[in-house]
Motif scaffolding. Structure first.
Motif, PDB file in Angstrom:
ATOM      1  N   ARG A 194      -3.358   7.426   6.333  1.00 14.48           N
ATOM      2  CA  ARG A 194      -4.162   8.464   5.680  1.00 14.48           C
ATOM      3  C   ARG A 194      -4.695   9.491   6.674  1.00 14.48           C
ATOM      4  NH1 ARG A 194      -5.416   3.497   3.963  1.00 14.48           N
ATOM      5  NH2 ARG A 194      -4.933   2.919   1.797  1.00 14.48           N
ATOM      6  N   LYS A 249      -2.265   3.579  12.989  1.00 17.24           N
ATOM      7  CA  LYS A 249      -3.284   2.644  12.515  1.00 17.24           C
ATOM      8  C   LYS A 249      -3.613   2.870  11.047  1.00 17.24           C
ATOM      9  CE  LYS A 249      -5.691   1.624  16.862  1.00 17.24           C
ATOM     10  NZ  LYS A 249      -6.999   1.638  17.558  1.00 17.24           N
ATOM     11  N   ASN A 250      -3.650   4.117  10.641  1.00 20.01           N
ATOM     12  CA  ASN A 250      -4.028   4.458   9.264  1.00 20.01           C
ATOM     13  C   ASN A 250      -3.208   5.662   8.812  1.00 20.01           C
ATOM     14  OD1 ASN A 250      -5.157   5.073   6.822  1.00 20.01           O
ATOM     15  ND2 ASN A 250      -7.261   5.238   7.565  1.00 20.01           N
ATOM     16  N   SER A 257       0.801  -1.229   0.000  1.00 19.24           N
ATOM     17  CA  SER A 257       0.000   0.000   0.000  1.00 19.24           C
ATOM     18  C   SER A 257       0.828   1.271   0.000  1.00 19.24           C
ATOM     19  CB  SER A 257      -0.936   0.010   1.223  1.00 19.24           C
ATOM     20  OG  SER A 257      -1.795  -1.110   1.215  1.00 19.24           O
ATOM     21  N   SER A 286      -2.338  -4.560  10.042  1.00 17.78           N
ATOM     22  CA  SER A 286      -2.384  -3.337   9.236  1.00 17.78           C
ATOM     23  C   SER A 286      -1.817  -2.131   9.974  1.00 17.78           C
ATOM     24  CB  SER A 286      -3.837  -3.030   8.836  1.00 17.78           C
ATOM     25  OG  SER A 286      -4.644  -2.829   9.994  1.00 17.78           O
ATOM     26  N   GLU A 337       1.110   6.868  -0.669  1.00 16.36           N
ATOM     27  CA  GLU A 337       0.152   5.839  -1.077  1.00 16.36           C
ATOM     28  C   GLU A 337       0.391   5.472  -2.539  1.00 16.36           C
ATOM     29  OE1 GLU A 337      -4.514   4.808  -0.276  1.00 16.36           O
ATOM     30  OE2 GLU A 337      -3.924   6.911  -0.422  1.00 16.36           O
TER      31      GLU A 337
END
Length: 537
Positions: free
Chosen positions: A218, A215-216, A161, A201, A180
């Motif tokens: 984005r 965690k993310n 990713s 993840s 990304e």
């Protein structure tokens, strides 16, 4: 703050799903003998479930290890010459180890003039990246030659990713970008060249005194065009505001650390994933441990080694965990002749000690032995100066026990020392330490194409301590004895004195031999410096 463990990746491990950590050793080295490289092995099984396998390999190599990585079951170790005189950049060599022995030694590019550099594996290539230099090199593994490449990047981690890039801006701190792959959009946070691990993840970014959980990616600050990795890297901007920090949490942060205290502080050396848990190699002032973190507390629970010290050179951080295989770590022991290599696969800790028999610094030999070496030098140089080859000089100096300190750069000679206008484009130099404060170094200047020595200079130097009156008295006594010995020996054994010169603190003497060789001696009675130059008239 930079992580203090070595950051060199090994890509495409054969044990792809097993987290691996390599603690590799600085070998301090320059010539290696393979004859007696037999491993002595032992194993210890701990109650924690880990097993420690230990091997020892004898080596004989001079230099200082700066970087190391494992690639295709071989160890690639960068060695740097210790610069004891003349300044500049030390020579570098790449030692390739296979099956516990030195398989090959490869010279590093002479054009590469850098104190700091990075050495890492990427896309089936081994890359040398000098600090503040766009010119980099990759190693042709078939021909063992370095090939120039124009540019490399600062990729430190990659998965399906994201690509993760990081830059260190010194006192400005550093940034890490998540780019990304599907959109090209970049997200940024303040983190200086961290080690990246991933569990499911979730991304974990480790430095010496903190662990960040994302965690993310984005949800991090979204980059505008002016703060993307590419723009910051190309423009050289050290700092750009991008908004309040967001999108991450600290799962460990040492709140007691003092970043302005340069004494040793316990710290995380490296992190790795085992059984879906993030674990650490943790160093205290007495030992190295496997540790876990609980909140803001580090819990060491399995000792690995006693009295080891991990280190990493500045600007060495790329690809330490590019494909989830973890990094190489370097450590020293209390014995400067012993360094170590550790490969950790699941719960097995494989440690290899390299026991180095090479002389890493010049020995103190005393004035009498030093004077004998001087006499041997004159007996070798004077009858043969017009045909004296570097190869014979090197073997002689080794047999006399001097210490090679040949610089990695050109040193010229004055016209007065080279009246025949020989081409002077190479040199060799050797050091003799008489005691802790007095030493002499010889420099052979010559012509590379002919392999001939043209001019020789010998310098006697004193390491001064003005605060120590006894040291000053010793220096004066040593200086007086040395100048008397040199003048008496050359006058009685070598040639006819043809010139004298005396000033307040400076004295000159010149002799000529029957074969037309001149010996020019000068010394400074104030600073206790002596120089003898030998050249063809």
């Amino acid at each position: 703050m930079r992580q203090q463990g070595e950051r060199a990746a090994n890509i495409e491990s054969k044990v792809k799903n097993k987290p691996i950590i390599y603690l590799i050793i600085p070998i301090l080295l320059l010539a290696c003998s393979n004859a007696d490289n037999k491993k002595n092995s032992s194993v210890i099984h701990f109650d924690s479930g880990y097993s420690l396998y230990q091997d020892t390999i004898p080596v004989d190599i001079k230099g200082e290890m700066t970087h190391a990585l494992k690639y295709q079951d071989k160890y690639y170790v960068l060695i740097k010459q210790r610069v004891l005189k003349y300044g500049g950049y030390g020579k570098r060599w790449l030692y390739i180890f296979s099956n516990g022995q030195v398989e090959r030694i490869v010279d590093c590019p002479k054009e590469m003039k850098a104190v700091y550099l990075d050495f890492y594996a990427k896309n089936d290539s081994l890359i040398l990246k000098p600090y503040m230099d766009k010119q980099s090199y990759y190693l042709d593994l078939e021909n063992h030659k370095w090939i120039k490449i124009d540019k490399t990047d600062d990729l430190i981690y990659e998965d399906d990713s994201f690509q993760v890039f990081s830059l260190d801006f010194g006192e400005w701190g550093g940034k890490t970008w998540f780019k990304e792959k599907s959109t090209g959009q970049e997200y940024v946070l303040e983190a200086t060249t961290p080690l990246v691990n991933k569990i499911d993840s979730i991304y974990y970014l480790t430095n010496s005194f903190q662990v960040i959980k994302i965690k993310n990616p984005r949800l991090l600050n979204k980059c505008t065009d002016d703060i993307t990795y590419e723009n910051i890297e190309s423009t050289g901007k050290s700092y750009s505001w991008y908004g309040e920090p967001k999108g991450f949490v600290y799962v460990f942060q040492d709140t007691t650390v003092d970043y302005f205290d340069f004494n040793f502080q316990s710290h995380i050396v490296s992190s790795f994933v085992l059984n879906n848990k993030l674990l650490h190699i943790y160093e205290t002032d007495t030992a190295a441990f496997i540790a876990r973190h609980r909140g803001y507390v580090i819990e060491p629970y399995q000792k690995i080694l006693d009295n080891v010290s991990f280190y990493n050179w500045h600007f060495s951080y790329r690809c330490s965990n590019l494909n989830g295989n973890n990094e190489l770590l370097k450590f020293r022991t209390n014995d400067e002749q012993i360094f170590g290599l550790l490969e950790m696969i699941v719960n097995e800790i494989h440690v290899t000690y390299l026991k180095n028999s090479a002389e890493l610094k010049p020995r103190l030999i005393g004035a009498e032995r030093a004077d004998t070496i001087f006499v041997n030098r004159l007996k070798t140089i004077l009858p043969n100066l017009s045909n004296l080859e570097f190869s014979s000089i090197d073997s002689k100096e080794q047999s006399w026990g001097s210490f090679d300190i040949t610089p990695n750069h050109y040193i010229s000679v004055g016209n007065d020392w080279n009246p025949n206008n020989y081409t002077i484009d190479t040199c060799r130099s050797y050091l003799v330490k008489e005691d802790s404060t007095f030493s002499n170094s010889i420099m052979y200047y010559g012509t590379k194409d002919s392999n001939l020595v043209r001019v020789v200079s010998i310098d006697w130097d004193y390491k001064r301590n003005l605060m120590d009156s006894e040291s000053e008295e010793h220096a004066k006594e040593t200086f007086d004895n040395k100048t008397k010995f040199l003048i008496d020996y050359i006058s009685q054994k070598i040639g006819t004195r043809i010139e004298n010169g005396d000033e307040k603190h400076f004295t000159r003497r010149t002799w000529e031999t029957n074969s037309g060789i001149e010996l020019y001696l000068s010394y400074n009675r104030k600073y206790y410096g002596i120089r003898l130059v030998i050249y063809e008239k």
